[in-house]
Scaffold this motif. Structure first.
Motif, PDB file in Angstrom:
ATOM      1  N   GLY A  67       0.784  -1.223   0.000  1.00 33.71           N
ATOM      2  CA  GLY A  67       0.000   0.000   0.000  1.00 33.71           C
ATOM      3  C   GLY A  67       0.815   1.271   0.000  1.00 33.71           C
ATOM      4  O   GLY A  67       2.049   1.260   0.021  1.00 33.71           O
ATOM      5  N   PHE A  68       0.077   2.382  -0.014  1.00 37.10           N
ATOM      6  CA  PHE A  68       0.638   3.723  -0.127  1.00 37.10           C
ATOM      7  C   PHE A  68       0.052   4.613   0.965  1.00 37.10           C
ATOM      8  O   PHE A  68      -1.123   4.475   1.309  1.00 37.10           O
ATOM      9  N   HIS A  69       0.853   5.541   1.464  1.00 41.09           N
ATOM     10  CA  HIS A  69       0.287   6.556   2.346  1.00 41.09           C
ATOM     11  C   HIS A  69      -0.395   7.609   1.481  1.00 41.09           C
ATOM     12  O   HIS A  69       0.129   8.020   0.448  1.00 41.09           O
ATOM     13  N   TRP A  70      -1.577   8.000   1.910  1.00 37.63           N
ATOM     14  CA  TRP A  70      -2.382   8.967   1.169  1.00 37.63           C
ATOM     15  C   TRP A  70      -2.002  10.375   1.617  1.00 37.63           C
ATOM     16  O   TRP A  70      -1.967  10.662   2.809  1.00 37.63           O
ATOM     17  N   PRO A  71      -1.694  11.274   0.673  1.00 38.30           N
ATOM     18  CA  PRO A  71      -1.357  12.650   1.044  1.00 38.30           C
ATOM     19  C   PRO A  71      -2.473  13.287   1.870  1.00 38.30           C
ATOM     20  O   PRO A  71      -3.638  13.025   1.598  1.00 38.30           O
ATOM     21  N   PRO A  72      -2.140  14.061   2.864  1.00 32.81           N
ATOM     22  CA  PRO A  72      -0.813  14.597   3.188  1.00 32.81           C
ATOM     23  C   PRO A  72      -0.004  13.717   4.133  1.00 32.81           C
ATOM     24  O   PRO A  72       0.951  14.181   4.728  1.00 32.81           O
ATOM     25  N   PHE A  73      -0.331  12.443   4.260  1.00 31.46           N
ATOM     26  CA  PHE A  73       0.322  11.570   5.229  1.00 31.46           C
ATOM     27  C   PHE A  73       1.545  10.857   4.673  1.00 31.46           C
ATOM     28  O   PHE A  73       1.917   9.803   5.159  1.00 31.46           O
ATOM     29  N   CYS A  74       2.161  11.408   3.635  1.00 26.27           N
ATOM     30  CA  CYS A  74       3.420  10.852   3.138  1.00 26.27           C
ATOM     31  C   CYS A  74       4.448  11.979   3.112  1.00 26.27           C
ATOM     32  O   CYS A  74       4.148  13.082   2.678  1.00 26.27           O
ATOM     33  N   SER A  75       5.625  11.691   3.619  1.00 28.15           N
ATOM     34  CA  SER A  75       6.638  12.740   3.742  1.00 28.15           C
ATOM     35  C   SER A  75       7.553  12.833   2.528  1.00 28.15           C
ATOM     36  O   SER A  75       8.294  13.792   2.394  1.00 28.15           O
ATOM     37  N   VAL A  76       7.508  11.857   1.623  1.00 33.88           N
ATOM     38  CA  VAL A  76       8.275  11.907   0.381  1.00 33.88           C
ATOM     39  C   VAL A  76       7.270  11.861  -0.758  1.00 33.88           C
ATOM     40  O   VAL A  76       6.443  10.948  -0.828  1.00 33.88           O
ATOM     41  N   THR A  77       7.342  12.850  -1.657  1.00 31.03           N
ATOM     42  CA  THR A  77       6.328  12.955  -2.704  1.00 31.03           C
ATOM     43  C   THR A  77       6.601  12.048  -3.900  1.00 31.03           C
ATOM     44  O   THR A  77       5.816  12.018  -4.831  1.00 31.03           O
ATOM     45  N   HIS A  78       7.696  11.318  -3.888  1.00 30.23           N
ATOM     46  CA  HIS A  78       7.991  10.331  -4.935  1.00 30.23           C
ATOM     47  C   HIS A  78       7.132   9.098  -4.637  1.00 30.23           C
ATOM     48  O   HIS A  78       7.192   8.546  -3.545  1.00 30.23           O
ATOM     49  N   LEU A  79       6.329   8.680  -5.599  1.00 25.29           N
ATOM     50  CA  LEU A  79       5.450   7.528  -5.415  1.00 25.29           C
ATOM     51  C   LEU A  79       6.241   6.344  -4.871  1.00 25.29           C
ATOM     52  O   LEU A  79       7.304   6.012  -5.394  1.00 25.29           O
ATOM     53  N   HIS A  80       5.733   5.718  -3.811  1.00 29.10           N
ATOM     54  CA  HIS A  80       6.413   4.546  -3.252  1.00 29.10           C
ATOM     55  C   HIS A  80       5.412   3.593  -2.619  1.00 29.10           C
ATOM     56  O   HIS A  80       4.563   3.989  -1.842  1.00 29.10           O
ATOM     57  N   LEU A  81       5.559   2.333  -3.014  1.00 34.81           N
ATOM     58  CA  LEU A  81       4.723   1.255  -2.500  1.00 34.81           C
ATOM     59  C   LEU A  81       5.407   0.652  -1.287  1.00 34.81           C
ATOM     60  O   LEU A  81       6.573   0.258  -1.354  1.00 34.81           O
ATOM     61  N   HIS A  82       4.677   0.573  -0.173  1.00 34.94           N
ATOM     62  CA  HIS A  82       5.173  -0.133   1.010  1.00 34.94           C
ATOM     63  C   HIS A  82       4.821  -1.601   0.853  1.00 34.94           C
ATOM     64  O   HIS A  82       3.667  -1.947   0.562  1.00 34.94           O
ATOM     65  N   VAL A  83       5.810  -2.462   1.032  1.00 40.04           N
ATOM     66  CA  VAL A  83       5.622  -3.911   1.004  1.00 40.04           C
ATOM     67  C   VAL A  83       6.024  -4.407   2.385  1.00 40.04           C
ATOM     68  O   VAL A  83       7.189  -4.311   2.768  1.00 40.04           O
ATOM     69  N   LEU A  84       5.051  -4.895   3.159  1.00 39.14           N
ATOM     70  CA  LEU A  84       5.300  -5.345   4.532  1.00 39.14           C
ATOM     71  C   LEU A  84       4.922  -6.808   4.690  1.00 39.14           C
ATOM     72  O   LEU A  84       3.808  -7.200   4.335  1.00 39.14           O
ATOM     73  N   ALA A  85       5.859  -7.592   5.245  1.00 37.08           N
ATOM     74  CA  ALA A  85       5.577  -9.017   5.449  1.00 37.08           C
ATOM     75  C   ALA A  85       6.420  -9.558   6.601  1.00 37.08           C
ATOM     76  O   ALA A  85       7.543  -9.115   6.798  1.00 37.08           O
ATOM     77  N   PRO A  86       5.901 -10.484   7.337  1.00 30.14           N
ATOM     78  CA  PRO A  86       4.488 -10.836   7.408  1.00 30.14           C
ATOM     79  C   PRO A  86       3.702  -9.738   8.139  1.00 30.14           C
ATOM     80  O   PRO A  86       4.156  -9.229   9.169  1.00 30.14           O
TER      81      PRO A  86
END
Length: 166
Positions: free
Chosen positions: A111-130
């Motif tokens: 997933g992605f943080h939805w603006p304004p809750f992202c501190s870097v404006t370069h699109l980035h997908l968080h991949v978290l496991a497990p």
């Protein structure tokens, strides 16, 4: 959030700054610097389209950021034409997980943080496991169905419906 620490902790590698970055590069963007090897961050994957590296402050045992190699704004700036890119980010995230012996993709959060809750404006997908091993704070930062975090599937659905008349 986690991206802020990336700015503070990453070090510039002067020996790698001799090449001139091409089109799609934002000289103020920490992620553009990372994918152009101007920082001491290890790239787990890098090609003309997508790059991947570890999150500086992991929210799960495996926490990766998958980004477009060329600068693309945050998820709010995307259009229907970006759906293939988002899908490519997810596929790269899955490949990185599989290379790290994570085969249960039902216990993964993309997933992605939805603006304004992202501190870097370069699109980035968080991949978290497990995802089941995320701590309390991470469960808040990467909370499903929240105002500040959107899954990759939700973003694809949102972008796919843009421009359609109801």
């Amino acid at each position: 959030m986690a991206e802020v620490e990336a700015t503070q902790a990453a070090q510039v590698d002067v020996s790698k700054t001799n090449s001139v970055p091409g089109e799609g590069y934002d000289k103020k963007c920490i992620f553009c610097k990372i994918v152009n090897n101007e920082m001491s961050t290890e790239l787990l994957h890098s090609d003309d389209e997508v790059s991947c590296f570890r999150d500086i402050k992991p929210g799960a045992p495996h926490h990766y950021l998958v980004v477009p190699t060329k600068h693309v704004g945050n998820c709010k700036s995307l259009t229907k034409e970006h759906v293939p890119l988002v899908k490519q980010l997810v596929e790269t995230g899955k490949e990185i997980l599989q290379k790290n012996n994570i085969t249960d993709l039902t216990d993964v959060r993309f997933g992605f943080h939805w603006p304004p809750f992202c501190s870097v404006t370069h699109l980035h997908l968080h991949v978290l496991a497990p995802a089941s091993q995320m701590g309390f704070t991470s469960r808040l930062f990467y909370k499903l169905n929240s105002y500040w975090f959107i899954t990759a599937d939700q973003l694809i659905e949102l972008l796919s419906s843009k421009g359609e008349t109801n």
